[in-house]
Scaffold this active site. Structure first.
Site, PDB file in Angstrom:
ATOM      1  N   ASP A  92       0.828  -1.205   0.000  1.00  0.00           N
ATOM      2  CA  ASP A  92       0.000   0.000   0.000  1.00  0.00           C
ATOM      3  C   ASP A  92       0.862   1.255   0.000  1.00  0.00           C
ATOM      4  O   ASP A  92       2.051   1.225   0.334  1.00  0.00           O
ATOM      5  CB  ASP A  92      -0.954   0.010   1.198  1.00  0.00           C
ATOM      6  CG  ASP A  92      -0.229  -0.035   2.541  1.00  0.00           C
ATOM      7  OD1 ASP A  92       0.823  -0.705   2.642  1.00  0.00           O
ATOM      8  OD2 ASP A  92      -0.701   0.600   3.502  1.00  0.00           O
ATOM      9  N   GLU A 156       0.134  -1.276   5.753  1.00  0.00           N
ATOM     10  CA  GLU A 156       1.206  -0.758   6.614  1.00  0.00           C
ATOM     11  C   GLU A 156       1.045   0.728   6.858  1.00  0.00           C
ATOM     12  O   GLU A 156       1.420   1.240   7.921  1.00  0.00           O
ATOM     13  CB  GLU A 156       2.569  -1.045   5.973  1.00  0.00           C
ATOM     14  CG  GLU A 156       3.767  -0.803   6.875  1.00  0.00           C
ATOM     15  CD  GLU A 156       4.234   0.656   6.933  1.00  0.00           C
ATOM     16  OE1 GLU A 156       4.973   1.009   7.876  1.00  0.00           O
ATOM     17  OE2 GLU A 156       3.855   1.429   6.033  1.00  0.00           O
TER      18      GLU A 156
END
Length: 443
Positions: A92, A156
């Site tokens: 991400d 994350e």
């Protein structure tokens, strides 16, 4: 001498091309994490899993919620008695406002030797290095000494609830035997002035303490005296927190960083006069100044709904960070600064981390960097923020920050990661994949 079947620097030319192409193609997959569960890493996970499968591995895709995808695969080492190593990177990225950028942030454009786009540094470049390295090994028949577990994670950039946290809680068996891990925020070039190239390797992280403050007062008319004004009580606590000067607390990783940086600059490592030492470190002071102490920065305020109404409630958010061993001090000081009229609680908390800087793994990372930049200086440092290493630490895995990149002086890692016009040099990526390959063969 290069290994059979590899190029001059130990990894084949195809890998040097693939690391650039993979970085670009991963950037083109929009994996923006807006927080609050709003994200989708599925396409990037499928992309990574397909390339791992082509290298002969058996990757699995795991999701806590639809679209929040993680990939895990294991490479068997030649020494069945050796501890396994975790190599992890997140898929991400943080949001990017296209109107602020010189290029489309999800174009993955390659121009003038530069790959542009969100995630170029944080951290699709490292994901690409891992994929390129694994595929090069498959072509050359290379096997590492120890098992290597590869994990590409979701979420994350928020709480890791759908990513590493989920993997650690629900799929711990996939990481059996892993005692150490590497991931982002280390191994990049930091330019320290006078031609000095410094490569900081993460060997610690401050703990995350995201707080919510709340004050309950007495609602009333804005024209009336009100000694129980929730906004006033909250504002006082926020002001005290913002103005507080936390004391210096030198944890082992920061001590090691100061000592080694002082040697790089030819300065005496006087740890009793840290402020004076920082002056002698010039630009490199940036590597340690945010990890000398705990911190708490107010970041958001919530109160009121009309100018002539005193609200009953007021709230604020604070981004706190805690050094290893000083979590109790952080909580005690927050109690004092908030006082009796303002309550505080953790919205999100992760433990601080520390990793040994005298380990064989750290030595192997240092050697790999210096093999390709003999005039560089490798030093340990403590990260001011946090990574997925915090989640994997719950499995007993010691984490290091090591995603090698050689960057020119005009590229500031801290400025471009999460910043506008995030980008990475092609030759920096190729340096990184060579270093990663060399390290993983030594580890």
């Amino acid at each position: 001498m290069a290994e059979p079947g590899t190029g001059e620097h130990g990894i084949d030319e195809q890998a040097l091309d693939e690391v650039v192409r993979f970085t670009s193609e991963l950037i083109r997959i929009d994996t923006t994490n807006h927080g609050g569960g709003d994200g989708n890493e599925r396409a990037a996970a499928e992309y990574a899993a397909a390339h791992l499968a082509e290298a002969g591995l058996d990757p699995v895709i795991l999701e806590k919620a639809p679209g929040r995808s993680n990939v895990v695969a294991r490479i068997a080492g030649t020494d069945p008695g050796a501890d396994a190593l975790l190599v992890h990177g997140h898929l991400d990225v943080v949001p990017a406002e296209a109107s602020d950028w010189s290029v489309d942030p999800f174009s993955g454009e390659i121009r003038d030797g530069i790959v542009w786009g969100r995630g170029a540094l944080d951290m699709k470049s490292m994901d690409a290095m891992v994929l390129a390295t694994v595929r090069a090994w498959a072509r050359a028949g290379v096997r590492p000494r120890r098992d290597i577990v590869i994990a590409f994670t979701a979420d994350e950039e928020a709480s890791a609830e759908y990513g590493a946290g989920f993997l650690a809680e629900e799929h711990a068996g996939l990481f059996e035997g892993c005692t150490e891990g590497i991931s982002e925020s280390g191994g990049f070039t930091f330019h320290g002035g006078s031609g000095l190239r410094i490569y900081p390797i993460g060997a610690g992280e401050r703990g995350t303490a995201w707080l919510r403050l709340s004050a309950r007062g007495r609602a009333g008319h804005g024209s009336k005296a009100n000694p129980r004004n929730a906004v006033t009580m909250l504002a006082g606590a926020v002001a005290r927190i913002g103005a507080h000067r936390w004391p210096v607390r030198l944890v082992p990783t920061v001590r090691a960083a100061l000592t080694e940086l002082a040697a790089v600059y030819g300065a005496e490592a006087d740890l009793d006069d840290v402020d004076g030492l920082l002056v002698k470190l010039g630009p490199a002071a940036q590597l340690v100044e945010s990890t000398l102490r705990n911190s708490a920065n107010p970041t958001a305020l919530e109160a009121g709904y009309k100018v002539n109404v005193i609200p009953e409630h007021a709230a604020a958010q604070v981004d706190g960070r805690m050094l290893p061993g000083y979590e109790d001090e952080f909580c005690r000081v927050m109690d004092e600064l908030c006082g009796p009229d303002v309550a505080w609680e953790f919205q999100h908390r992760t433990e601080p981390l520390g990793a040994p800087v005298d380990s064989p793994t750290f030595a192997a990372m240092r050697a790999a960097v210096l093999e390709f930049d003999p005039e560089g200086h490798v030093v340990p440092y403590c990260m001011s923020g946090g990574t997925d290493a915090k989640q994997f630490s719950r499995l007993g895995i010691t984490g290091y920050g090591f995603s090698p990149l050689r960057l020119p002086a005009e590229f500031g890692y801290g400025k471009l990661a999460h910043g506008v016009d995030e980008r990475v040099p092609v030759d920096g990526l190729q340096f990184g994949v060579r270093v990663l390959d060399a390290f993983l063969k030594r580890a």
